[in-house]
Scaffold this active site. Structure first.
Site, PDB file in Angstrom:
ATOM      1  N   VAL A  32      37.403 -23.843 -11.990  1.00 25.79           N
ATOM      2  CA  VAL A  32      36.992 -23.158 -11.013  1.00 25.79           C
ATOM      3  C   VAL A  32      35.961 -23.516 -10.047  1.00 25.79           C
ATOM      4  CG1 VAL A  32      35.435 -21.500 -12.285  1.00 25.79           C
ATOM      5  CG2 VAL A  32      36.278 -20.739 -10.301  1.00 25.79           C
ATOM      6  N   SER A  84      48.424 -25.123   0.244  1.00 23.59           N
ATOM      7  CA  SER A  84      49.471 -24.282   0.696  1.00 23.59           C
ATOM      8  C   SER A  84      49.117 -22.952   0.881  1.00 23.59           C
ATOM      9  CB  SER A  84      50.703 -24.316  -0.322  1.00 23.59           C
ATOM     10  OG  SER A  84      50.410 -23.505  -1.316  1.00 23.59           O
ATOM     11  N   HIS A 141      18.344 -10.253 -19.996  1.00 26.57           N
ATOM     12  CA  HIS A 141      18.430 -11.150 -18.586  1.00 26.57           C
ATOM     13  C   HIS A 141      18.338 -12.738 -19.079  1.00 26.57           C
ATOM     14  CE1 HIS A 141      17.870  -7.354 -16.319  1.00 26.57           C
ATOM     15  NE2 HIS A 141      16.857  -7.327 -17.129  1.00 26.57           N
ATOM     16  N   ASP A 148      51.919 -13.606  -3.272  1.00 29.20           N
ATOM     17  CA  ASP A 148      52.194 -14.413  -4.331  1.00 29.20           C
ATOM     18  C   ASP A 148      53.560 -15.208  -3.511  1.00 29.20           C
ATOM     19  OD1 ASP A 148      51.720 -14.698  -7.528  1.00 29.20           O
ATOM     20  OD2 ASP A 148      53.527 -15.634  -6.954  1.00 29.20           O
ATOM     21  N   ASP A 163      31.192 -15.934 -18.317  1.00 27.71           N
ATOM     22  CA  ASP A 163      30.275 -16.516 -19.356  1.00 27.71           C
ATOM     23  C   ASP A 163      28.882 -15.735 -19.625  1.00 27.71           C
ATOM     24  OD1 ASP A 163      32.114 -19.297 -19.516  1.00 27.71           O
ATOM     25  OD2 ASP A 163      31.476 -18.405 -17.463  1.00 27.71           O
ATOM     26  N   GLN A 210      49.273 -25.312 -17.035  1.00 30.89           N
ATOM     27  CA  GLN A 210      49.400 -26.789 -17.844  1.00 30.89           C
ATOM     28  C   GLN A 210      50.681 -26.718 -18.540  1.00 30.89           C
ATOM     29  OE1 GLN A 210      45.737 -27.880 -19.850  1.00 30.89           O
ATOM     30  NE2 GLN A 210      45.999 -30.013 -19.465  1.00 30.89           N
ATOM     31  N   HIS A 232      31.700 -23.994 -15.277  1.00 29.83           N
ATOM     32  CA  HIS A 232      32.538 -23.145 -16.281  1.00 29.83           C
ATOM     33  C   HIS A 232      33.535 -23.937 -17.117  1.00 29.83           C
ATOM     34  CE1 HIS A 232      34.884 -19.666 -17.531  1.00 29.83           C
ATOM     35  NE2 HIS A 232      36.125 -20.237 -16.999  1.00 29.83           N
TER      36      HIS A 232
END
Ligand code: NAD
Length: 317
Positions: free
Chosen positions: A126, A105, A172, A38, A152, A86, A179
């Site tokens: 994502v 980075s 199924h 991190d 989801d 945000q 997303h």
């Protein structure tokens, strides 16, 4: 693509999502080595200590430590959950730009380490962040996977299972596309064990209108959780573990991960959630879907939305 016998995961971003993933990895005994990275090194060190103190109570003998990008050279998976939150008044595009800078980075030093495994991306948005990872790394797209609509889909199966009082593992059904707001359920592909759910409804066992409300519920689930507890993390952490297991165990499992799509709706190279066969090489292949015309149009619109987000990012350069 396994680089050694010991299964090694490097996690970048030890926030709520990253640590939920780490905690679930530890409890499910999925790998032998876990490195925490991190920008806030102290946080990563504290998290490593905390997890290590739980080792004696787990069935796992994992080696867990805070590290750096050099530790990626022999990793099987680099999972990225790093991101900036945000800020008030910030647009989605501004947030996307800042997260793209965060990814520069990260992905560059990961690649410089000699990393030759699979990227697994969870940071939002994502699908766009996964595409950026693919572009920055220059990796074959099959080795760059986003969590996509895996969570989801799990939510959908849970809710359908509850509706029918049937084990979700026998449901199924898939959420596909972005997303986000344009994701949807291709109901023509949804089965309860061996029969299409639409057949059950046609026979009067269920009401398609009610079933479609479940789709709305899935689409709004993240927002509802955020309103109640500010962020979502356990579910996504476990979805990441599921994908990690499929990779490390060479399972060839079908999961709705974010992957690069061929030409669709006039756009090419978009990453979006689709049912894919996942194994140690990443995405072995997409499962071809026989969508109805309406479903195909929804998928195209979803991909166009994702392309627009990606384009807006390029324009700002
Ligand atoms: P968080 O703020 O708790 O954690 C983010 C972490 O990233 C922090 O520890 C921060 O120090 C670190 N970080 C920031 N910049 C960095 C950099 N340049 N290099 C290394 N680390 C850096 O956030 P969170 O709640 O864990 O969420 C992380 C991301 O996951 C967000 O983008 C969130 O939207 C996303 N998310 C995705 C899903 C999904 O279904 N894909 C679900 C929930 C959350």
């Amino acid at each position: 693509m396994m680089t050694s016998d010991k299964r090694k995961v490097v996690l970048v971003g030890t926030g709520m999502v990253g640590m939920s993933y780490a905690y679930a990895l530890l409890n499910q005994n999925v790998c032998e080595e876990l490195v925490l990275v991190d920008v806030d090194r102290r946080r990563a060190e504290g998290e490593a200590m905390d997890l290590n103190h739980g080792l004696a109570f787990s069935g796992s003998h994992m080696r867990i430590y805070a590290g750096g990008y050099e530790d990626c050279h022999d990793a099987d998976i680099v999972a990225i959950c790093a991101g900036v939150a945000q800020q008030s008044g910030e647009t989605r595009l501004e947030l996307l730009r800042r997260n793209a800078a965060v990814f520069r980075s990260i992905v560059e030093p990961v690649c410089e380490s000699g990393f030759n495994g699979i990227f697994l991306v969870a940071t939002n948005p994502v699908d766009v962040m996964t595409r950026i990872t693919c572009q920055l790394s220059g990796f074959n797209a099959r080795r760059v996977i986003g969590t996509g609509t895996a969570l989801d889909t799990a939510r959908l199966r849970y809710l359908l299972g509850r509706h029918f009082t049937v084990d979700p593992r026998n449901v199924h059904a898939y959420v596909i596309g972005e997303h986000g707001d344009s994701e949807f359920v291709p109901w023509s592909q949804a089965m309860l064990a061996t029969r299409p759910i639409s057949d059950f409804c046609a026979d009067g066992y269920c009401d398609m209108g009610k079933i479609e409300q479940i789709e709305e519920e899935v689409r709004g689930a993240a927002q509802k959780i955020i309103e109640a507890k500010r962020a979502t993390y356990y579910g996504i952490g476990m979805a990441m573990v599921r994908i990690t297991r499929a990779i490390l165990g060479d399972e060839n499992s079908v999961l709705t991960v974010s992957t690069m799509l061929d030409e669709i709706g006039g756009v090419r190279g978009v990453f979006a959630g689709m049912p894919c066969i996942v194994n140690r090489n990443g995405v072995r292949r997409l499962l071809p879907l026989k969508l109805t015309d309406t479903e195909q149009q929804r998928l195209e619109r979803s991909c166009q939305t994702l392309q627009a987000a990606y384009d807006s990012l390029q324009e700002g350069k």
